[in-house]
Scaffold this motif. Structure first.
Motif, PDB file in Angstrom:
ATOM      1  N   CYS A  52      50.419  38.564  41.029  1.00  0.00           N
ATOM      2  CA  CYS A  52      49.929  39.574  40.089  1.00  0.00           C
ATOM      3  C   CYS A  52      49.587  40.898  40.761  1.00  0.00           C
ATOM      4  CB  CYS A  52      48.707  39.041  39.335  1.00  0.00           C
ATOM      5  SG  CYS A  52      49.114  37.757  38.127  1.00  0.00           S
ATOM      6  N   GLY A  53      49.325  40.880  42.054  1.00  0.00           N
ATOM      7  CA  GLY A  53      49.048  42.118  42.762  1.00  0.00           C
ATOM      8  C   GLY A  53      47.603  42.544  42.784  1.00  0.00           C
ATOM      9  N   TYR A  54      46.678  41.627  42.496  1.00  0.00           N
ATOM     10  CA  TYR A  54      45.262  41.993  42.480  1.00  0.00           C
ATOM     11  C   TYR A  54      44.671  42.149  43.881  1.00  0.00           C
ATOM     12  CZ  TYR A  54      45.078  40.944  37.485  1.00  0.00           C
ATOM     13  OH  TYR A  54      45.270  40.947  36.130  1.00  0.00           O
ATOM     14  N   GLY A  55      45.286  41.571  44.871  1.00  0.00           N
ATOM     15  CA  GLY A  55      44.757  41.672  46.220  1.00  0.00           C
ATOM     16  C   GLY A  55      43.425  40.966  46.363  1.00  0.00           C
ATOM     17  N   GLN A  56      42.527  41.548  47.164  1.00  0.00           N
ATOM     18  CA  GLN A  56      41.220  40.942  47.410  1.00  0.00           C
ATOM     19  C   GLN A  56      40.427  40.760  46.120  1.00  0.00           C
ATOM     20  OE1 GLN A  56      40.129  39.694  50.314  1.00  0.00           O
ATOM     21  NE2 GLN A  56      38.294  38.954  49.260  1.00  0.00           N
ATOM     22  N   TYR A  57      40.650  41.658  45.158  1.00  0.00           N
ATOM     23  CA  TYR A  57      39.948  41.556  43.880  1.00  0.00           C
ATOM     24  C   TYR A  57      40.282  40.241  43.180  1.00  0.00           C
ATOM     25  CZ  TYR A  57      38.919  42.519  38.945  1.00  0.00           C
ATOM     26  OH  TYR A  57      38.471  42.451  37.654  1.00  0.00           O
ATOM     27  N   GLY A  58      41.513  39.762  43.341  1.00  0.00           N
ATOM     28  CA  GLY A  58      41.907  38.504  42.717  1.00  0.00           C
ATOM     29  C   GLY A  58      41.190  37.300  43.282  1.00  0.00           C
ATOM     30  N   ARG A  59      40.634  37.432  44.474  1.00  0.00           N
ATOM     31  CA  ARG A  59      39.870  36.335  45.076  1.00  0.00           C
ATOM     32  C   ARG A  59      38.484  36.208  44.446  1.00  0.00           C
ATOM     33  NH1 ARG A  59      39.604  34.449  50.957  1.00  0.00           N
ATOM     34  NH2 ARG A  59      37.593  33.438  51.164  1.00  0.00           N
ATOM     35  N   ASP A  60      37.909  37.335  44.079  1.00  0.00           N
ATOM     36  CA  ASP A  60      36.518  37.350  43.631  1.00  0.00           C
ATOM     37  C   ASP A  60      36.339  37.457  42.122  1.00  0.00           C
ATOM     38  OD1 ASP A  60      35.808  37.335  46.344  1.00  0.00           O
ATOM     39  OD2 ASP A  60      35.924  39.523  46.443  1.00  0.00           O
ATOM     40  N   MET A  61      37.367  37.885  41.394  1.00  0.00           N
ATOM     41  CA  MET A  61      37.192  38.138  39.971  1.00  0.00           C
ATOM     42  C   MET A  61      36.822  36.852  39.237  1.00  0.00           C
ATOM     43  SD  MET A  61      41.187  38.750  38.822  1.00  0.00           S
ATOM     44  CE  MET A  61      40.730  39.378  37.217  1.00  0.00           C
ATOM     45  N   ASN A  62      36.031  37.028  38.193  1.00  0.00           N
ATOM     46  CA  ASN A  62      35.549  35.903  37.393  1.00  0.00           C
ATOM     47  C   ASN A  62      34.841  34.867  38.260  1.00  0.00           C
ATOM     48  OD1 ASN A  62      35.273  34.713  34.783  1.00  0.00           O
ATOM     49  ND2 ASN A  62      36.933  33.290  35.246  1.00  0.00           N
ATOM     50  N   ASP A  63      34.147  35.338  39.306  1.00  0.00           N
ATOM     51  CA  ASP A  63      33.414  34.459  40.226  1.00  0.00           C
ATOM     52  C   ASP A  63      34.305  33.394  40.853  1.00  0.00           C
ATOM     53  OD1 ASP A  63      30.985  35.784  39.796  1.00  0.00           O
ATOM     54  OD2 ASP A  63      30.552  34.591  38.013  1.00  0.00           O
ATOM     55  N   GLY A  64      35.578  33.709  41.005  1.00  0.00           N
ATOM     56  CA  GLY A  64      36.500  32.772  41.651  1.00  0.00           C
ATOM     57  C   GLY A  64      37.114  31.744  40.723  1.00  0.00           C
ATOM     58  N   TYR A  65      36.787  31.801  39.439  1.00  0.00           N
ATOM     59  CA  TYR A  65      37.394  30.877  38.472  1.00  0.00           C
ATOM     60  C   TYR A  65      38.718  31.483  38.018  1.00  0.00           C
ATOM     61  CZ  TYR A  65      32.840  28.619  38.466  1.00  0.00           C
ATOM     62  OH  TYR A  65      31.683  27.977  38.855  1.00  0.00           O
ATOM     63  N   VAL A  66      39.743  31.259  38.830  1.00  0.00           N
ATOM     64  CA  VAL A  66      41.053  31.871  38.618  1.00  0.00           C
ATOM     65  C   VAL A  66      42.114  30.782  38.658  1.00  0.00           C
ATOM     66  CG1 VAL A  66      40.350  34.097  39.579  1.00  0.00           C
ATOM     67  CG2 VAL A  66      41.312  32.342  41.090  1.00  0.00           C
ATOM     68  N   THR A  67      43.328  31.165  38.253  1.00  0.00           N
ATOM     69  CA  THR A  67      44.407  30.195  38.200  1.00  0.00           C
ATOM     70  C   THR A  67      45.756  30.866  38.413  1.00  0.00           C
ATOM     71  OG1 THR A  67      45.446  28.453  36.845  1.00  0.00           O
ATOM     72  CG2 THR A  67      44.678  30.421  35.689  1.00  0.00           C
ATOM     73  N   GLY A  68      46.673  30.124  38.986  1.00  0.00           N
ATOM     74  CA  GLY A  68      48.074  30.482  38.943  1.00  0.00           C
ATOM     75  C   GLY A  68      48.678  29.839  37.708  1.00  0.00           C
ATOM     76  N   VAL A  69      49.638  30.496  37.089  1.00  0.00           N
ATOM     77  CA  VAL A  69      50.267  29.975  35.882  1.00  0.00           C
ATOM     78  C   VAL A  69      51.784  29.999  36.063  1.00  0.00           C
ATOM     79  CG1 VAL A  69      48.399  30.588  34.289  1.00  0.00           C
ATOM     80  CG2 VAL A  69      50.162  32.274  34.822  1.00  0.00           C
ATOM     81  N   SER A  70      52.472  29.180  35.284  1.00  0.00           N
ATOM     82  CA  SER A  70      53.934  29.148  35.370  1.00  0.00           C
ATOM     83  C   SER A  70      54.539  29.880  34.174  1.00  0.00           C
ATOM     84  CB  SER A  70      54.422  27.707  35.467  1.00  0.00           C
ATOM     85  OG  SER A  70      53.914  26.915  34.406  1.00  0.00           O
ATOM     86  N   ARG A  71      54.818  29.171  33.086  1.00  0.00           N
ATOM     87  CA  ARG A  71      55.459  29.840  31.943  1.00  0.00           C
ATOM     88  C   ARG A  71      54.548  30.886  31.307  1.00  0.00           C
ATOM     89  NH1 ARG A  71      54.011  27.250  26.932  1.00  0.00           N
ATOM     90  NH2 ARG A  71      52.630  25.459  27.309  1.00  0.00           N
ATOM     91  N   LEU A  72      53.234  30.778  31.488  1.00  0.00           N
ATOM     92  CA  LEU A  72      52.309  31.763  30.938  1.00  0.00           C
ATOM     93  C   LEU A  72      52.312  33.070  31.733  1.00  0.00           C
ATOM     94  CD1 LEU A  72      49.302  29.371  30.212  1.00  0.00           C
ATOM     95  CD2 LEU A  72      50.986  30.236  28.582  1.00  0.00           C
ATOM     96  N   TYR A  73      53.002  33.085  32.859  1.00  0.00           N
ATOM     97  CA  TYR A  73      53.075  34.294  33.680  1.00  0.00           C
ATOM     98  C   TYR A  73      53.823  35.414  32.951  1.00  0.00           C
ATOM     99  CZ  TYR A  73      54.114  37.202  37.785  1.00  0.00           C
ATOM    100  OH  TYR A  73      54.230  38.246  38.676  1.00  0.00           O
ATOM    101  N   ARG A  74      54.860  35.049  32.225  1.00  0.00           N
ATOM    102  CA  ARG A  74      55.617  35.965  31.369  1.00  0.00           C
ATOM    103  C   ARG A  74      56.051  37.238  32.103  1.00  0.00           C
ATOM    104  NH1 ARG A  74      52.216  37.672  27.598  1.00  0.00           N
ATOM    105  NH2 ARG A  74      50.380  36.546  28.330  1.00  0.00           N
ATOM    106  N   ASN A  75      56.705  37.044  33.233  1.00  0.00           N
ATOM    107  CA  ASN A  75      57.234  38.160  34.025  1.00  0.00           C
ATOM    108  C   ASN A  75      56.165  39.167  34.435  1.00  0.00           C
ATOM    109  OD1 ASN A  75      59.971  37.237  33.912  1.00  0.00           O
ATOM    110  ND2 ASN A  75      60.160  38.079  31.848  1.00  0.00           N
ATOM    111  N   GLY A  76      54.939  38.698  34.527  1.00  0.00           N
ATOM    112  CA  GLY A  76      53.844  39.551  34.983  1.00  0.00           C
ATOM    113  C   GLY A  76      52.936  40.037  33.872  1.00  0.00           C
ATOM    114  N   SER A  77      53.421  40.078  32.623  1.00  0.00           N
ATOM    115  CA  SER A  77      52.567  40.565  31.538  1.00  0.00           C
ATOM    116  C   SER A  77      51.442  39.590  31.222  1.00  0.00           C
ATOM    117  CB  SER A  77      53.394  40.819  30.269  1.00  0.00           C
ATOM    118  OG  SER A  77      53.953  39.625  29.772  1.00  0.00           O
ATOM    119  N   GLY A  78      51.563  38.336  31.692  1.00  0.00           N
ATOM    120  CA  GLY A  78      50.499  37.354  31.493  1.00  0.00           C
ATOM    121  C   GLY A  78      49.390  37.441  32.520  1.00  0.00           C
ATOM    122  N   CYS A  79      49.538  38.305  33.520  1.00  0.00           N
ATOM    123  CA  CYS A  79      48.482  38.470  34.516  1.00  0.00           C
ATOM    124  C   CYS A  79      47.226  39.042  33.860  1.00  0.00           C
ATOM    125  CB  CYS A  79      48.948  39.409  35.620  1.00  0.00           C
ATOM    126  SG  CYS A  79      50.230  38.725  36.680  1.00  0.00           S
ATOM    127  N   GLY A  80      46.074  38.477  34.218  1.00  0.00           N
ATOM    128  CA  GLY A  80      44.815  38.945  33.674  1.00  0.00           C
ATOM    129  C   GLY A  80      44.410  38.268  32.384  1.00  0.00           C
TER     130      GLY A  80
END
Length: 253
Positions: A52-80
Motif C-alpha cells: 500500500c505504500g504507507y511505510g513506517q506509518y503502516g506499522r503503527d496505524m490503528n495501534d498495529g491492528y492491521v492486515t494484508g488482504v488478497s481480493r479486497l486489495y482491489r489493485n490498491g484502491s482497497g488500501c486503508g
C-alpha cells in the motif's frame, strides 16, 4: 397473441428485485465468510513495508491492528479500508477485531493476513495461545467506517520524491467507507485542465515533471454517497519537500 402487460408473477419478482437492490449495494453491512491467518511470530509488530505504500506509518496505524488482504486489495484502491473480522472457533470473542488494510498478501484461501496482535485480539483473554495454534481460522468479516479522530485527510510527499522532477504522494486518513479511486492535478501551464496522476502502487500516486508553483489536486471518492470529486482548497505548496505531510482540511464521512 401474447399480452405485453407484465403478469402478477413477473411484477412480484420485479418488486422483490427492487426491494433487495439496496441490500446488494450496501452488502458491507453484513458479515461474509472467509479465512484468516497471521504473519510472523505472535510477538511481531506490523510491517513497516507493504504494497500500500504507507511505510513506517503502516506499522503503527490503528495501534498495529492491521492486515494484508488478497481480493479486497482491489489493485490498491482497497488500501486503508477498515474491517471487523471475527473468527468462529470456540476460543473467539463475538466482537473480534477492527483492522485496517495496509498490505497485499495471499495465504491458504485467506482474505486476511493479520498482524499478530490483530489475530490475537480475536481470542478470549485466556485462549490466545490456542488460537495461534490453529494458524488459519474461518472468519466472518464486514467493512466498517474508518475513524481518525482529530485528523483530516492528509497528503504525505513520498520520500522518493525529488524537486522539481518527480512528485509522489501518499494519501492518509481516508475516513468512512470510502475509496480513493483516482487523483488528478491541475495543469496550469499550457492546456489548463485536470490531468490524471498515475497510481504507482497502493495509495501512492505520482507524476513526473510536476507543475511549477502550488500544485492543486482533486480526488475521486467512491463510497456510500456514490462517486464524487473532492478538491482541497489549498494546494501542495511550491516548496514541498520529500517526507513532508500536508493537511487537506477535508474530512470524509
Amino acid at each position: 397473441m401474447a399480452s405485453s402487460r407484465p403478469t402478477f408473477n413477473n411484477a412480484y419478482y420485479l418488486f422483490c428485485a427492487l426491494l433487495l437492490l439496496p441490500a446488494v449495494c450496501y452488502c458491507q453491512d453484513y458479515f461474509a465468510p472467509s479465512r484468516a491467518t497471521y504473519y510472523g511470530s505472535p510477538r511481531c509488530y506490523g510491517t513497516p513495508t507493504g504494497a500500500c505504500g504507507y511505510g513506517q506509518y503502516g506499522r503503527d496505524m490503528n495501534d498495529g491492528y492491521v492486515t494484508g488482504v488478497s481480493r479486497l486489495y482491489r489493485n490498491g484502491s482497497g488500501c486503508g479500508a477498515c474491517y471487523q473480522v471475527r473468527c468462529t472457533k470456540p476460543q473467539c470473542t463475538e466482537d473480534g477485531v477492527n483492522v485496517v488494510a495496509t498490505d497485499y498478501g495471499e495465504g491458504d484461501r485467506t482474505d486476511f493476513i493479520l498482524s499478530p496482535q490483530a489475530y490475537g485480539k480475536m481470542s478470549q483473554p485466556d485462549k490466545t495461545e490456542e488460537l495461534f495454534a490453529y494458524g488459519v481460522v474461518d472468519v466472518e468479516f464486514r467493512r466498517i467506517p474508518c475513524r481518525y479522530w482529530g485528523y483530516n485527510l492528509m497528503l504525505k510527499v513520498h520520500e522518493r520524491s525529488k524537486q522539481p522532477s518527480y512528485l509522489a504522494i501518499v494519501i492518509l486518513h481516508v475516513a468512512g467507507r470510502n475509496d480513493i479511486t483516482d487523483v488528478e492535478f491541475w495543469q496550469q501551464e499550457d492546456c489548463q485542465q485536470w490531468r490524471p496522476m498515475r497510481r504507482a502502487y497502493g495509495v501512492v500516486f505520482d507524476l513526473e515533471n510536476p507543475p511549477r508553483g502550488d500544485i492543486y489536486i482533486r480526488f475521486q471518492v467512491s463510497g456510500t454517497n456514490g462517486v464524487n470529486w473532492v478538491q482541497p482548497k489549498n494546494g501542495i505548496p511550491s516548496n514541498w519537500k520529500a517526507g513532508a505531510t500536508y493537511d487537506t482540511q477535508i474530512q470524509l464521512d
